[in-house]
Design a protein around this motif. Sequence first.
Motif, PDB file in Angstrom:
ATOM      1  N   THR A 106      -0.040   4.187   8.545  1.00 34.09           N
ATOM      2  CA  THR A 106       1.118   3.485   7.999  1.00 34.09           C
ATOM      3  C   THR A 106       0.969   3.431   6.487  1.00 34.09           C
ATOM      4  O   THR A 106      -0.090   3.061   5.977  1.00 34.09           O
ATOM      5  N   GLU A 107       2.045   3.786   5.803  1.00 34.79           N
ATOM      6  CA  GLU A 107       2.015   3.810   4.343  1.00 34.79           C
ATOM      7  C   GLU A 107       2.943   2.741   3.791  1.00 34.79           C
ATOM      8  O   GLU A 107       4.100   2.631   4.184  1.00 34.79           O
ATOM      9  N   LYS A 108       2.402   1.915   2.901  1.00 32.18           N
ATOM     10  CA  LYS A 108       3.174   0.917   2.163  1.00 32.18           C
ATOM     11  C   LYS A 108       2.910   1.164   0.681  1.00 32.18           C
ATOM     12  O   LYS A 108       2.077   1.996   0.338  1.00 32.18           O
TER      13      LYS A 108
ATOM     14  N   PHE B 177      -8.162  -0.150   5.886  1.00 31.82           N
ATOM     15  CA  PHE B 177      -7.141  -0.409   4.880  1.00 31.82           C
ATOM     16  C   PHE B 177      -7.610   0.199   3.564  1.00 31.82           C
ATOM     17  O   PHE B 177      -8.697  -0.127   3.090  1.00 31.82           O
ATOM     18  N   VAL B 178      -6.798   1.065   2.988  1.00 27.81           N
ATOM     19  CA  VAL B 178      -7.113   1.695   1.705  1.00 27.81           C
ATOM     20  C   VAL B 178      -6.023   1.262   0.729  1.00 27.81           C
ATOM     21  O   VAL B 178      -4.843   1.483   0.976  1.00 27.81           O
TER      22      VAL B 178
ATOM     23  N   SER C 271     -11.333  -0.148  -0.235  1.00 28.14           N
ATOM     24  CA  SER C 271     -11.178  -0.024   1.210  1.00 28.14           C
ATOM     25  C   SER C 271     -11.781  -1.226   1.910  1.00 28.14           C
ATOM     26  O   SER C 271     -12.691  -1.862   1.412  1.00 28.14           O
ATOM     27  N   ASN C 272     -11.240  -1.499   3.075  1.00 27.46           N
ATOM     28  CA  ASN C 272     -11.715  -2.598   3.901  1.00 27.46           C
ATOM     29  C   ASN C 272     -11.535  -2.163   5.349  1.00 27.46           C
ATOM     30  O   ASN C 272     -10.490  -1.642   5.720  1.00 27.46           O
TER      31      ASN C 272
ATOM     32  N   LEU D 189      -2.564   2.202   2.365  1.00 25.57           N
ATOM     33  CA  LEU D 189      -2.544   2.980   3.595  1.00 25.57           C
ATOM     34  C   LEU D 189      -3.291   2.193   4.648  1.00 25.57           C
ATOM     35  O   LEU D 189      -4.346   1.619   4.365  1.00 25.57           O
ATOM     36  N   THR D 190      -2.757   2.164   5.853  1.00 27.17           N
ATOM     37  CA  THR D 190      -3.451   1.542   6.972  1.00 27.17           C
ATOM     38  C   THR D 190      -3.685   2.621   8.018  1.00 27.17           C
ATOM     39  O   THR D 190      -2.747   3.250   8.487  1.00 27.17           O
TER      40      THR D 190
END
Length: 48
Positions: free
Chosen positions: A16-18, A33-34, A43-44, A22-23
């Motif tokens: 998924t891109e917001k 999560f980037v 990142s996480n 990026l997820t």
Amino acid sequence: MAKFDGIVGKALLTVTEKENELTLVFADNRYLFVTLDDGKIKSNSVPE
């Protein structure tokens, strides 16, 4: 990078891109999560 050992070899299910994020969702309900924060990539991962 032991932080990401939990996703090595796991199937990538969705991306998924917001804005500035990026997820990535992997098998076994693992998330990466980037984000772009002040020009730096961070990142996480959940769970770690």
